[in-house]
Design a protein around this motif. Structure first.
Motif, mmCIF file in Angstrom:
data_model
loop_
_atom_site.group_PDB
_atom_site.id
_atom_site.type_symbol
_atom_site.label_atom_id
_atom_site.label_comp_id
_atom_site.label_asym_id
_atom_site.label_seq_id
_atom_site.Cartn_x
_atom_site.Cartn_y
_atom_site.Cartn_z
ATOM 1 N N GLY A 4 0.820 -1.197 0.000
ATOM 2 C CA GLY A 4 0.000 0.000 0.000
ATOM 3 C C GLY A 4 0.859 1.254 0.000
ATOM 4 N N VAL A 5 0.414 2.280 -0.714
ATOM 5 C CA VAL A 5 1.091 3.573 -0.738
ATOM 6 C C VAL A 5 0.076 4.621 -0.313
ATOM 7 N N GLY A 6 0.363 5.302 0.789
ATOM 8 C CA GLY A 6 -0.579 6.283 1.303
ATOM 9 C C GLY A 6 0.060 7.199 2.310
ATOM 10 N N GLU A 7 -0.497 7.225 3.535
ATOM 11 C CA GLU A 7 -0.005 8.141 4.567
ATOM 12 C C GLU A 7 1.396 7.760 5.036
ATOM 13 N N ARG A 8 1.735 6.478 5.025
ATOM 14 C CA ARG A 8 2.983 6.030 5.639
ATOM 15 C C ARG A 8 4.027 5.557 4.615
ATOM 16 N N THR A 9 3.647 4.701 3.694
ATOM 17 C CA THR A 9 4.588 4.190 2.689
ATOM 18 C C THR A 9 4.528 5.055 1.437
ATOM 19 N N THR A 10 5.683 5.454 0.926
ATOM 20 C CA THR A 10 5.746 6.322 -0.247
ATOM 21 C C THR A 10 5.951 5.492 -1.516
ATOM 22 N N PRO A 11 5.671 6.081 -2.686
ATOM 23 C CA PRO A 11 5.965 5.360 -3.931
ATOM 24 C C PRO A 11 7.428 4.950 -4.032
ATOM 25 N N ALA A 12 8.340 5.830 -3.600
ATOM 26 C CA ALA A 12 9.766 5.489 -3.644
ATOM 27 C C ALA A 12 10.079 4.313 -2.734
ATOM 28 N N GLY A 13 9.455 4.268 -1.559
ATOM 29 C CA GLY A 13 9.674 3.146 -0.652
ATOM 30 C C GLY A 13 9.148 1.848 -1.218
ATOM 31 N N ALA A 14 7.945 1.900 -1.824
ATOM 32 C CA ALA A 14 7.379 0.692 -2.418
ATOM 33 C C ALA A 14 8.250 0.182 -3.559
ATOM 34 N N GLU A 15 8.734 1.097 -4.394
ATOM 35 C CA GLU A 15 9.583 0.674 -5.508
ATOM 36 C C GLU A 15 10.902 0.094 -5.011
ATOM 37 N N ALA A 16 11.477 0.719 -3.988
ATOM 38 C CA ALA A 16 12.744 0.213 -3.447
ATOM 39 C C ALA A 16 12.579 -1.188 -2.878
ATOM 40 N N LEU A 17 11.492 -1.426 -2.144
ATOM 41 C CA LEU A 17 11.250 -2.760 -1.599
ATOM 42 C C LEU A 17 11.020 -3.766 -2.717
ATOM 43 N N ALA A 18 10.246 -3.369 -3.726
ATOM 44 C CA ALA A 18 9.992 -4.275 -4.848
ATOM 45 C C ALA A 18 11.292 -4.684 -5.528
ATOM 46 N N ARG A 19 12.132 -3.721 -5.824
ATOM 47 C CA ARG A 19 13.392 -4.039 -6.510
ATOM 48 C C ARG A 19 14.291 -4.904 -5.622
ATOM 49 N N SER A 20 14.249 -4.660 -4.324
ATOM 50 C CA SER A 20 15.073 -5.448 -3.411
ATOM 51 C C SER A 20 14.641 -6.913 -3.387
ATOM 52 N N VAL A 21 13.317 -7.151 -3.286
ATOM 53 C CA VAL A 21 12.861 -8.541 -3.226
ATOM 54 C C VAL A 21 13.042 -9.241 -4.571
ATOM 55 N N PHE A 22 12.979 -8.481 -5.659
ATOM 56 C CA PHE A 22 13.270 -9.079 -6.964
ATOM 57 C C PHE A 22 14.731 -9.528 -7.042
ATOM 58 N N GLU A 23 15.619 -8.650 -6.595
ATOM 59 C CA GLU A 23 17.051 -8.963 -6.656
ATOM 60 C C GLU A 23 17.398 -10.183 -5.810
ATOM 61 N N ASP A 24 16.698 -10.350 -4.694
ATOM 62 C CA ASP A 24 16.979 -11.477 -3.802
ATOM 63 C C ASP A 24 16.202 -12.736 -4.169
ATOM 64 N N GLY A 25 15.382 -12.670 -5.243
ATOM 65 C CA GLY A 25 14.606 -13.831 -5.650
ATOM 66 C C GLY A 25 13.483 -14.187 -4.700
ATOM 67 N N LEU A 26 12.988 -13.211 -3.936
ATOM 68 C CA LEU A 26 11.940 -13.457 -2.946
ATOM 69 C C LEU A 26 10.545 -13.270 -3.517
ATOM 70 N N ALA A 27 10.437 -12.608 -4.659
ATOM 71 C CA ALA A 27 9.136 -12.354 -5.273
ATOM 72 C C ALA A 27 9.320 -12.185 -6.772
ATOM 73 N N HIS A 28 8.239 -12.456 -7.506
ATOM 74 C CA HIS A 28 8.244 -12.211 -8.944
ATOM 75 C C HIS A 28 7.274 -11.117 -9.348
ATOM 76 N N THR A 29 6.309 -10.810 -8.453
ATOM 77 C CA THR A 29 5.314 -9.789 -8.753
ATOM 78 C C THR A 29 5.013 -8.971 -7.508
ATOM 79 N N VAL A 30 4.943 -7.650 -7.673
ATOM 80 C CA VAL A 30 4.563 -6.747 -6.585
ATOM 81 C C VAL A 30 3.441 -5.847 -7.091
ATOM 82 N N LEU A 31 2.350 -5.819 -6.339
ATOM 83 C CA LEU A 31 1.244 -4.914 -6.638
ATOM 84 C C LEU A 31 1.365 -3.690 -5.738
ATOM 85 N N VAL A 32 1.420 -2.517 -6.330
ATOM 86 C CA VAL A 32 1.500 -1.278 -5.560
ATOM 87 C C VAL A 32 0.110 -0.649 -5.563
#
Length: 407
Positions: free
Chosen positions: A232-260
C-alpha cells in the motif's frame, strides 16, 4: 523466557499456519500518554493500561492455545542486550540524541545507561525517560536540563511499539527492516534491528531490505501468495519506498510480482491492512467503501529489469498475480455507517492463524458475522483499550514463522 530454539523462521504467505510470532505487551510507555502529547504520539485516546495489558495477555494466550509460539519483544530485547555489548551500544546510541540534549548531557546519560542491567535498560528504551528521572548526578551545568520542564522527555517513549507488524516484515526466509514515516515511531526500527542482529534466535538471519531512504511500513505489506506482494502507498509508505522494496525482493529472488496499491492518505486508512487483509488462500476481508475503487500497479521481474503496468482494479490484478480465477472479497455489508465504524475499529485488520481461521476484535459484530457466513472461523478478542492506537490483531503481530501452503 528462553527463545533460543523453536520453529524454523520464514513467512511465504499471509495465511500459512502460524508457528511463531513476535508481540509486544503494552507497558509503561503507554502510561506516558497525556492529553498534551497523545496526538504527537499517534494515539486517539488515553488507554486504560491495566486493561490493555489484560486484553493483550488474552490475545497472546489465544495464540498459544492454537499452538503458536509467542515471543515477547521485551524479553527478546533484554536477551539481546545481555548477549551482546554491541547491542547495548546500538540501543543506547539510538536513544540518546546529542542534537536534542547537548553533547555533555548525552555523554553522561549514555554512560549511566551502560551501567544498567539488561532488563532495566530494555524497559527504559521502550518506556523512555523524563528529565525528572535523570540520575541525580547528571550534569547540573547542562543548559538543556535547566530549560526543560521536568516532565519533558529526554528519551522519547515508544507507545506504538505494540504494533510490531510495522517495523519488520518476513518475506520468505529473510527479514525486511522497514523505515517508519512518523517521527514518533522512527526509533522503533532501531530496537527491531538490534534484536535481529544480536539475539541468538536470529543468528544468521539475512536481510531482505533495510533502506533508510524512503518510508515503508509493514502494515502496508501483504504477502498475497508465494512470490506475490501487495504494498500500500498512502499516509505512511511512499511510492519510492514501495519501488525500493519491490526491486530489493526481486534482486533477492523473494518475489516475482509486486502490486503497488494507492490508498487514501488519512488517519483512518493509514495502512493497506486497515482496509484489506487475507483470510484464506483465495479470500480477503475488505472495507466495502474501497471494494470497487481500490486499484493496483503491477511490477514484475523481467530478464532485463522490471516491467510496470496498470493501474487496474486491485481484485483483478491480485487474482492474476496469484494465478487464481477470482479473489473472493468479503466486505462489511451494505450499511455504510456500520462499515465505516467497523473499519475504524479495525474490523478489516485480521490476523490469519491458518487458511480460513482468523483473529478479530469482538466489537466488530457485523464484519465478524459476514466472515463466518463466508466460511471463515473468527476467534474473537477484546480490544476496547488496545484499539486506542488504531491497530487490530494483524497490526499487533509480526509473524516470524508460518508453515508453507501446499501448492
Amino acid at each position: 523466557m528462553d527463545v533460543g530454539s523453536g520453529s524454523a523462521l520464514g513467512v511465504d504467505t499471509e495465511v500459512g499456519p502460524l508457528r511463531a510470532v513476535l508481540l509486544h505487551r503494552p507497558g509503561d510507555e503507554l502510561r506516558r500518554l497525556t492529553p498534551r502529547n497523545s496526538d504527537q504520539l499517534l494515539f486517539d485516546g488515553l488507554p486504560w493500561v491495566d486493561r490493555a495489558q489484560e486484553e493483550h495477555d488474552a490475545f497472546a494466550e489465544l495464540l498459544r492455545s492454537r499452538g503458536v509460539e509467542v515471543l515477547l519483544l521485551s524479553d527478546v530485547l533484554s536477551e539481546a542486550l545481555t548477549a551482546s555489548g554491541a547491542a547495548r551500544m546500538q540501543g543506547i546510541g539510538a536513544a540518546v540524541d546529542p542534537r536534542r540534549i547537548g553533547h555533555a548531557l548525552a555523554l553522561e546519560l549514555a554512560g549511566h545507561l551502560r551501567t544498567l542491567p539488561a532488563p532495566e535498560l530494555a524497559a527504559l528504551l521502550t518506556a523512555g525517560m523524563t528529565f525528572d528521572e535523570l540520575p541525580v548526578d547528571a550534569s547540573s551545568s547542562s543548559l538543556v536540563r535547566r530549560m526543560h520542564h521536568g516532565s519533558d522527555f529526554v528519551i522519547d517513549p515508544l507507545p506504538n511499539l505494540m504494533f510490531t507488524r510495522d517495523s519488520s516484515v518476513w518475506i520468505g526466509p529473510r527479514v525486511a527492516i522497514t523505515s517508519l514515516a512518523m517521527p514518533a515511531r522512527v526509533r522503533e526500527t532501531s530496537l527491531t534491528d538490534l534484536i535481529y542482529a544480536h539475539h541468538p534466535r536470529f543468528r544468521g538471519t539475512r536481510r531482505a531490505y533495510e533502506s533508510r531512504t524512503a518510508p515503508v511500513e509493514g502494515g502496508d505489506v501483504l504477502l498475497l501468495a508465494r512470490g506475490v506482494l501487495a504494498i500500500g502507498v498512502g499516509e505512511r509508505t511512499t511510492p519510492a519506498g514501495a519501488e525500493a522494496l519491490a526491486r530489493s525482493v526481486f534482486e533477492d529472488g523473494l518475489a516475482h510480482t509486486v502490486l503497488v496499491v494507492p490508498i487514501e492518505q488519512q488517519r483512518a486508512t493509514m495502512h493497506l491492512d486497515t482496509v484489506c487483509t487475507m483470510v484464506d488462500v483465495d479470500a480477503v476481508v475488505m472495507y466495502e467503501a474501497v471494494r470497487d475503487s481500490l486499484s493496483a500497479f503491477t511490477i514484475r521481474k523481467t530478464d532485463d529489469g522490471v516491467s510496470i503496468s496498470g493501474a487496474q482494479p486491485f481484485v483483478e490484478a491480485a487474482a492474476d498475480a496469484m494465478g487464481i480465477e477470482k479473489l473472493r472479497v468479503i466486505d462489511t455489508g451494505l450499511d455504510s455507517v456500520t462499515a465505516e465504524r467497523e473499519q475504524w475499529d479495525d474490523g478489516n485488520n485480521t490476523l490469519a492463524l491458518a487458511p480460513g481461521v482468523v483473529v478479530g476484535y469482538e466489537r466488530n459484530v457485523e464484519t465478524n458475522a459476514r466472515l463466518e457466513e463466508s466460511g471463515i472461523e473468527v476467534l474473537r478478542i477484546a480490544g476496547s483499550e488496545l484499539g486506542s492506537g488504531r491497530g487490530g490483531p494483524r497490526c499487533m503481530s509480526c509473524p516470524i514463522a508460518r508453515a508453507p501452503i501446499p501448492e
